[in-house]
Motif scaffolding. Structure first.
Motif, PDB file in Angstrom:
ATOM      1  N   ARG A   1     -32.654  -3.531  43.129  1.00 33.64           N
ATOM      2  CA  ARG A   1     -33.630  -2.836  42.293  1.00 33.64           C
ATOM      3  C   ARG A   1     -34.902  -3.669  42.211  1.00 33.64           C
ATOM      4  NH1 ARG A   1     -31.524   0.369  37.104  1.00 33.64           N
ATOM      5  NH2 ARG A   1     -30.207   1.101  38.838  1.00 33.64           N
ATOM      6  N   GLU A   2     -36.026  -3.014  42.380  1.00 33.73           N
ATOM      7  CA  GLU A   2     -37.343  -3.671  42.410  1.00 33.73           C
ATOM      8  C   GLU A   2     -38.177  -3.248  41.215  1.00 33.73           C
ATOM      9  OE1 GLU A   2     -39.729  -2.255  45.648  1.00 33.73           O
ATOM     10  OE2 GLU A   2     -41.328  -3.725  45.334  1.00 33.73           O
ATOM     11  N   GLY A   3     -38.653  -4.199  40.454  1.00 30.98           N
ATOM     12  CA  GLY A   3     -39.556  -3.896  39.351  1.00 30.98           C
ATOM     13  C   GLY A   3     -40.935  -3.569  39.883  1.00 30.98           C
ATOM     14  N   LEU A   4     -41.512  -2.468  39.422  1.00 33.98           N
ATOM     15  CA  LEU A   4     -42.795  -1.999  39.939  1.00 33.98           C
ATOM     16  C   LEU A   4     -43.946  -2.192  38.973  1.00 33.98           C
ATOM     17  CD1 LEU A   4     -41.656   1.409  41.439  1.00 33.98           C
ATOM     18  CD2 LEU A   4     -41.917  -0.766  42.644  1.00 33.98           C
ATOM     19  N   SER A   5     -43.720  -1.821  37.726  1.00 35.00           N
ATOM     20  CA  SER A   5     -44.825  -1.834  36.784  1.00 35.00           C
ATOM     21  C   SER A   5     -44.269  -1.872  35.373  1.00 35.00           C
ATOM     22  CB  SER A   5     -45.697  -0.594  36.973  1.00 35.00           C
ATOM     23  OG  SER A   5     -46.868  -0.672  36.198  1.00 35.00           O
ATOM     24  N   SER A   6     -45.044  -2.479  34.487  1.00 32.70           N
ATOM     25  CA  SER A   6     -44.646  -2.611  33.094  1.00 32.70           C
ATOM     26  C   SER A   6     -45.852  -2.315  32.223  1.00 32.70           C
ATOM     27  CB  SER A   6     -44.147  -4.035  32.849  1.00 32.70           C
ATOM     28  OG  SER A   6     -43.867  -4.278  31.492  1.00 32.70           O
ATOM     29  N   ILE A   7     -45.604  -1.631  31.090  1.00 29.52           N
ATOM     30  CA  ILE A   7     -46.694  -1.310  30.185  1.00 29.52           C
ATOM     31  C   ILE A   7     -46.252  -1.563  28.757  1.00 29.52           C
ATOM     32  CG2 ILE A   7     -46.034   1.139  30.037  1.00 29.52           C
ATOM     33  CD1 ILE A   7     -49.069   1.768  29.880  1.00 29.52           C
TER      34      ILE A   7
ATOM     35  N   SER B   1     -46.417  -0.579  24.985  1.00 27.37           N
ATOM     36  CA  SER B   1     -46.712   0.663  24.276  1.00 27.37           C
ATOM     37  C   SER B   1     -47.799   0.464  23.222  1.00 27.37           C
ATOM     38  CB  SER B   1     -45.438   1.187  23.616  1.00 27.37           C
ATOM     39  OG  SER B   1     -44.444   1.424  24.591  1.00 27.37           O
ATOM     40  N   THR B   2     -47.970  -0.761  22.761  1.00 33.39           N
ATOM     41  CA  THR B   2     -48.959  -1.018  21.714  1.00 33.39           C
ATOM     42  C   THR B   2     -50.381  -0.799  22.215  1.00 33.39           C
ATOM     43  OG1 THR B   2     -48.812  -3.334  22.344  1.00 33.39           O
ATOM     44  CG2 THR B   2     -47.569  -2.646  20.398  1.00 33.39           C
ATOM     45  N   ASP B   3     -50.748  -1.536  23.249  1.00 31.81           N
ATOM     46  CA  ASP B   3     -52.148  -1.491  23.660  1.00 31.81           C
ATOM     47  C   ASP B   3     -52.360  -1.009  25.090  1.00 31.81           C
ATOM     48  OD1 ASP B   3     -52.532  -5.108  24.286  1.00 31.81           O
ATOM     49  OD2 ASP B   3     -51.227  -3.586  25.175  1.00 31.81           O
ATOM     50  N   GLY B   4     -51.276  -0.646  25.764  1.00 31.52           N
ATOM     51  CA  GLY B   4     -51.411  -0.131  27.118  1.00 31.52           C
ATOM     52  C   GLY B   4     -51.618  -1.183  28.182  1.00 31.52           C
ATOM     53  N   SER B   5     -51.450  -2.469  27.849  1.00 34.44           N
ATOM     54  CA  SER B   5     -51.569  -3.522  28.861  1.00 34.44           C
ATOM     55  C   SER B   5     -50.519  -3.312  29.938  1.00 34.44           C
ATOM     56  CB  SER B   5     -51.376  -4.897  28.224  1.00 34.44           C
ATOM     57  OG  SER B   5     -52.349  -5.144  27.261  1.00 34.44           O
ATOM     58  N   THR B   6     -50.902  -3.513  31.177  1.00 39.67           N
ATOM     59  CA  THR B   6     -49.987  -3.268  32.284  1.00 39.67           C
ATOM     60  C   THR B   6     -49.899  -4.462  33.214  1.00 39.67           C
ATOM     61  OG1 THR B   6     -51.720  -2.275  33.641  1.00 39.67           O
ATOM     62  CG2 THR B   6     -50.421  -0.778  32.266  1.00 39.67           C
ATOM     63  N   LEU B   7     -48.832  -4.477  33.960  1.00 41.69           N
ATOM     64  CA  LEU B   7     -48.613  -5.445  35.022  1.00 41.69           C
ATOM     65  C   LEU B   7     -47.950  -4.690  36.161  1.00 41.69           C
ATOM     66  CD1 LEU B   7     -48.537  -8.445  35.993  1.00 41.69           C
ATOM     67  CD2 LEU B   7     -46.211  -8.538  35.042  1.00 41.69           C
ATOM     68  N   SER B   8     -48.431  -4.890  37.381  1.00 39.42           N
ATOM     69  CA  SER B   8     -47.866  -4.172  38.517  1.00 39.42           C
ATOM     70  C   SER B   8     -47.484  -5.128  39.626  1.00 39.42           C
ATOM     71  CB  SER B   8     -48.864  -3.143  39.057  1.00 39.42           C
ATOM     72  OG  SER B   8     -49.099  -2.121  38.115  1.00 39.42           O
ATOM     73  N   ALA B   9     -46.459  -4.761  40.358  1.00 43.30           N
ATOM     74  CA  ALA B   9     -46.045  -5.553  41.507  1.00 43.30           C
ATOM     75  C   ALA B   9     -47.091  -5.465  42.607  1.00 43.30           C
ATOM     76  CB  ALA B   9     -44.697  -5.046  42.017  1.00 43.30           C
TER      77      ALA B   9
ATOM     78  N   THR C   1     -50.272   3.797  39.252  1.00 40.28           N
ATOM     79  CA  THR C   1     -50.904   3.583  37.957  1.00 40.28           C
ATOM     80  C   THR C   1     -49.928   3.936  36.849  1.00 40.28           C
ATOM     81  OG1 THR C   1     -53.082   4.117  38.872  1.00 40.28           O
ATOM     82  CG2 THR C   1     -52.849   4.178  36.479  1.00 40.28           C
ATOM     83  N   ASN C   2     -49.771   3.026  35.920  1.00 38.72           N
ATOM     84  CA  ASN C   2     -48.848   3.172  34.807  1.00 38.72           C
ATOM     85  C   ASN C   2     -49.660   3.467  33.546  1.00 38.72           C
ATOM     86  OD1 ASN C   2     -46.552   3.026  33.227  1.00 38.72           O
ATOM     87  ND2 ASN C   2     -46.065   0.906  33.737  1.00 38.72           N
ATOM     88  N   SER C   3     -49.281   4.493  32.810  1.00 40.29           N
ATOM     89  CA  SER C   3     -50.019   4.829  31.594  1.00 40.29           C
ATOM     90  C   SER C   3     -49.061   5.384  30.565  1.00 40.29           C
ATOM     91  CB  SER C   3     -51.125   5.853  31.899  1.00 40.29           C
ATOM     92  OG  SER C   3     -50.557   7.069  32.361  1.00 40.29           O
ATOM     93  N   ARG C   4     -49.550   5.454  29.311  1.00 38.23           N
ATOM     94  CA  ARG C   4     -48.734   6.042  28.258  1.00 38.23           C
ATOM     95  C   ARG C   4     -49.599   6.911  27.383  1.00 38.23           C
ATOM     96  NH1 ARG C   4     -52.261   3.608  25.375  1.00 38.23           N
ATOM     97  NH2 ARG C   4     -51.737   2.220  23.657  1.00 38.23           N
TER      98      ARG C   4
ATOM     99  N   TYR D   1     -46.108   7.361  32.058  1.00 41.03           N
ATOM    100  CA  TYR D   1     -46.310   8.051  33.322  1.00 41.03           C
ATOM    101  C   TYR D   1     -46.533   7.040  34.451  1.00 41.03           C
ATOM    102  CZ  TYR D   1     -47.153  11.704  29.936  1.00 41.03           C
ATOM    103  OH  TYR D   1     -47.021  12.581  28.891  1.00 41.03           O
ATOM    104  N   LEU D   2     -46.085   7.395  35.626  1.00 45.81           N
ATOM    105  CA  LEU D   2     -46.353   6.601  36.815  1.00 45.81           C
ATOM    106  C   LEU D   2     -46.989   7.521  37.848  1.00 45.81           C
ATOM    107  CD1 LEU D   2     -45.965   3.728  38.010  1.00 45.81           C
ATOM    108  CD2 LEU D   2     -43.940   4.638  39.188  1.00 45.81           C
ATOM    109  N   GLN D   3     -48.265   7.339  38.072  1.00 45.45           N
ATOM    110  CA  GLN D   3     -48.970   8.109  39.091  1.00 45.45           C
ATOM    111  C   GLN D   3     -48.934   7.319  40.385  1.00 45.45           C
ATOM    112  OE1 GLN D   3     -50.214  11.225  39.075  1.00 45.45           O
ATOM    113  NE2 GLN D   3     -50.642  10.926  41.255  1.00 45.45           N
TER     114      GLN D   3
END
Length: 126
Positions: A44-50, A52-60, A68-71, A78-80
């Protein structure tokens, strides 16, 4: 805590696809939501993390500039995904982590996530 993914399916190479993750049973702002994937025969590969508080993201690195990761305010994430290739074929999962959320720093390692959805398959046709 429940997470339900939706939006998977068959898409052509270079095409876009959007995934959604509906969450329930949690205080949304306390959690980080991560996206991972698992292809047949692979880990399993981690792709993206967000957060929920401020929408900060990290992507592989493998998906930077394409995914693109959003909430939103309705406890959904959502993952576009754009410019898809056959190498992106996998089952895609969303997961929630209270620990990451309270640390307020996104993280990609799937082992750090506690609650998981059932997954949604994505197939990219060549």
């Amino acid at each position: 805590v429940q997470l339900v993914e939706s939006g998977g399916g068959l898409v052509q190479t270079w095409g876009p696809l959007g995934l959604a993750c509906a969450t329930s049973g949690l205080i949304f702002d306390d959690y980080a939501i991560g996206w991972s994937r698992q292809a047949p025969g692979k880990v399993r590969e981690g792709l993206s993390s967000i957060l929920s508080t401020d929408g900060s993201t990290l992507s592989a690195h493998s998906v930077q500039g394409r995914f693109t990761n959003s909430r939103d305010n309705a406890k959904a994430v959502y993952l576009q995904m754009n410019s898809l290739s056959p190498e992106d074929t996998a089952v895609y999962y969303c997961a929630a982590s209270y620990t990451i959320g309270t640390q307020e720093m996104p993280a990609l390692d799937p082992d750090e996530y506690t609650y998981w959805g059932q997954g949604t398959p994505v197939t990219v046709a060549s």
